[in-house]
Design an enzyme around this catalytic site. Structure first.
Site, short mmCIF file in Angstrom:
data_model
loop_
_atom_site.label_atom_id
_atom_site.label_comp_id
_atom_site.label_asym_id
_atom_site.label_seq_id
_atom_site.Cartn_x
_atom_site.Cartn_y
_atom_site.Cartn_z
N SER A 63 40.40 57.83 -21.97
CA SER A 63 41.53 58.78 -21.92
C SER A 63 42.82 57.98 -21.95
O SER A 63 42.87 56.84 -21.46
CB SER A 63 41.49 59.60 -20.63
OG SER A 63 42.70 60.31 -20.47
N TYR B 247 40.02 60.94 -11.93
CA TYR B 247 39.92 60.94 -13.39
C TYR B 247 40.38 59.59 -13.96
O TYR B 247 39.66 58.95 -14.73
CB TYR B 247 40.74 62.09 -13.97
CG TYR B 247 40.50 62.33 -15.44
CD1 TYR B 247 39.37 63.02 -15.88
CD2 TYR B 247 41.38 61.85 -16.40
CE1 TYR B 247 39.12 63.22 -17.24
CE2 TYR B 247 41.15 62.05 -17.76
CZ TYR B 247 40.02 62.75 -18.17
OH TYR B 247 39.79 62.95 -19.52
N1 LIG Z 1 40.61 67.33 -24.21
C1 LIG Z 1 41.45 66.37 -23.86
O1 LIG Z 1 42.69 66.54 -23.88
C2 LIG Z 1 40.91 65.02 -23.46
C3 LIG Z 1 41.84 63.96 -23.34
C4 LIG Z 1 41.38 62.69 -23.03
C5 LIG Z 1 40.03 62.46 -22.84
N2 LIG Z 1 39.15 63.50 -22.93
C6 LIG Z 1 37.73 63.18 -22.74
O2 LIG Z 1 37.01 63.56 -23.90
C7 LIG Z 1 35.66 63.86 -23.55
C8 LIG Z 1 35.28 65.21 -24.14
O3 LIG Z 1 36.14 66.18 -23.56
P1 LIG Z 1 36.38 67.63 -24.21
O4 LIG Z 1 37.84 67.85 -24.18
O5 LIG Z 1 35.65 67.74 -25.48
O6 LIG Z 1 35.73 68.52 -23.05
P2 LIG Z 1 34.94 69.92 -23.10
O7 LIG Z 1 35.39 70.72 -24.25
O8 LIG Z 1 35.08 70.45 -21.72
O9 LIG Z 1 33.41 69.49 -23.36
C9 LIG Z 1 32.75 68.71 -22.38
C10 LIG Z 1 31.37 68.33 -22.87
O10 LIG Z 1 30.78 67.48 -21.88
C11 LIG Z 1 29.58 68.07 -21.42
N3 LIG Z 1 29.39 67.81 -19.99
C12 LIG Z 1 30.23 68.10 -18.97
N4 LIG Z 1 29.70 67.72 -17.80
C13 LIG Z 1 28.48 67.18 -18.10
C14 LIG Z 1 27.44 66.60 -17.33
N5 LIG Z 1 27.50 66.53 -15.99
N6 LIG Z 1 26.34 66.16 -17.97
C15 LIG Z 1 26.23 66.24 -19.33
N7 LIG Z 1 27.18 66.79 -20.11
C16 LIG Z 1 28.29 67.24 -19.50
C17 LIG Z 1 29.72 69.57 -21.70
O11 LIG Z 1 28.42 70.15 -21.75
P3 LIG Z 1 28.21 71.75 -21.43
O12 LIG Z 1 28.80 72.46 -22.62
O13 LIG Z 1 26.73 71.92 -21.32
O14 LIG Z 1 28.95 72.03 -20.18
C18 LIG Z 1 30.46 69.53 -23.03
O15 LIG Z 1 29.57 69.28 -24.09
C19 LIG Z 1 35.59 63.79 -22.03
O16 LIG Z 1 35.07 62.54 -21.63
C20 LIG Z 1 37.05 63.91 -21.62
O17 LIG Z 1 37.29 63.31 -20.36
C21 LIG Z 1 39.55 64.78 -23.24
#
Ligand SMILES: NC(=O)c1ccc[n+]([C@@H]2O[C@H](COP(=O)([O-])OP(=O)(O)OC[C@H]3O[C@@H](n4cnc5c(N)ncnc54)[C@H](OP(=O)(O)O)[C@@H]3O)[C@@H](O)[C@H]2O)c1
Length: 246
Positions: A141, A155
């Site tokens: 991140s 985080y």
């Molecule tokens: N969106 C942003 O602005 C942002 C910015 C920086 C970094 N990130 C990072 O990018 C990555 C993806 O985030 P996203 O924005 O795509 O989030 P998201 O839309 O909330 O999707 C999260 C994904 O992770 C899975 N997940 C959550 N908890 C889990 C667990 N305990 N075990 C296995 N799978 C789990 C979820 O599965 P389910 O669908 O089954 O719940 C889903 O597939 C994360 O590491 C996040 O920290 C995001």
């Protein structure tokens, strides 16, 4: 021949958001795909069907990152069903906000386990199956090195730890020509951080390009690192955040 033909990619958290976009992009580039999820079974199934429509093989495995045995078993199941593992993307994640005085030990442990411990477990299990040309890409991140507001202790600590994991993996696996890199997204429009969410305006105000990224932007960078073009890039961090951290 497409860029990732005959490759197999394993992506944690591929049911939604960036993980699903990464799974689709790597499949478009020719890879067969295994994804994990924890609760969104029908969305994981949608990802699998979309990949199969592209003519690639895909499986979804329920594996909670909080359970190290489930993560290790998922990697081994993917290897058994798809034949090999060439690319690992440590993507699954959760967002949490508590200041140091609010943050409970159990929540700190939960976030560290989902982001850091599971990435170690998946990397160890996947590396055991990888040959020359293997790729480990973790999703960090832009809050790993810059902490622009209060409440990010768990985080930011967990995402910063992934930088150390990445560099150590690069050193340990470099002699086998397996690379390890980390991609640091900024504000990206997903369920975790919707572009119309309560905190979106404040995020846009920090950015050189004042709009949220899309999951496919992150997927494009991951796909580049996963391909042959990435073979000499290792131990590196890549910020992709519309200029929020400059
Ligand atoms: N969106 C942003 O602005 C942002 C910015 C920086 C970094 N990130 C990072 O990018 C990555 C993806 O985030 P996203 O924005 O795509 O989030 P998201 O839309 O909330 O999707 C999260 C994904 O992770 C899975 N997940 C959550 N908890 C889990 C667990 N305990 N075990 C296995 N799978 C789990 C979820 O599965 P389910 O669908 O089954 O719940 C889903 O597939 C994360 O590491 C996040 O920290 C995001």
């Amino acid at each position: 021949m497409s860029r990732l033909e005959n490759k197999v990619a394993f992506i944690t958290g591929g049911s939604r958001g960036m993980g699903a976009a990464i799974a689709l992009k790597l499949a478009e580039d020719g890879a067969d795909i295994a994804i994990t999820y924890t609760s969104a079974a029908s969305k994981a199934d949608d990802t699998v069907k979309a990949i199969e429509k592209l003519g690639r093989r895909a499986i979804a495995i329920k594996a909670d990152n909080l359970d190290p045995t489930a993560v290790e078993n998922a990697v081994n199941e993917a290897h058994a069903k798809l034949g090999h593992i060439d690319i690992l993307v440590n993507n699954a994640g959760v967002y949490t906000m508590d200041t140091v005085d609010e943050l409970e030990l159990a929540e700190f442990d939960r976030v560290m386990s989902i982001h850091v411990r599971a990435s170690f477990v998946a990397s160890k299990a996947a590396a055991a199956h990888m040959g020359v040309g293997g790729r480990i890409i973790s999703i960090g991140s832009n809050l790993a090195e810059i902490v622009p507001s209060a409440g990010l202790l768990a985080y930011s600590t967990s995402k910063a730890a992934l930088i150390g994991l990445t560099k150590a993996l690069a050193r340990d696996l470099g002699p086998r020509e397996i690379t390890a890199n980390i991609v640091h997204p900024g504000s990206t429009d997903t369920d975790m951080n919707p572009a119309n969410g309560d905190h979106a305006e404040g995020q846009r105000a920090r950015m050189a390009i004042p709009k949220f990224g899309e999951a496919k932007d992150i997927a494009g960078l991951v796909a580049f690192l996963a391909g042959e073009e990435g073979r000499f890039i290792t131990g590196s961090s890549f910020v992709i955040d519309g200029g929020a951290n400059i």
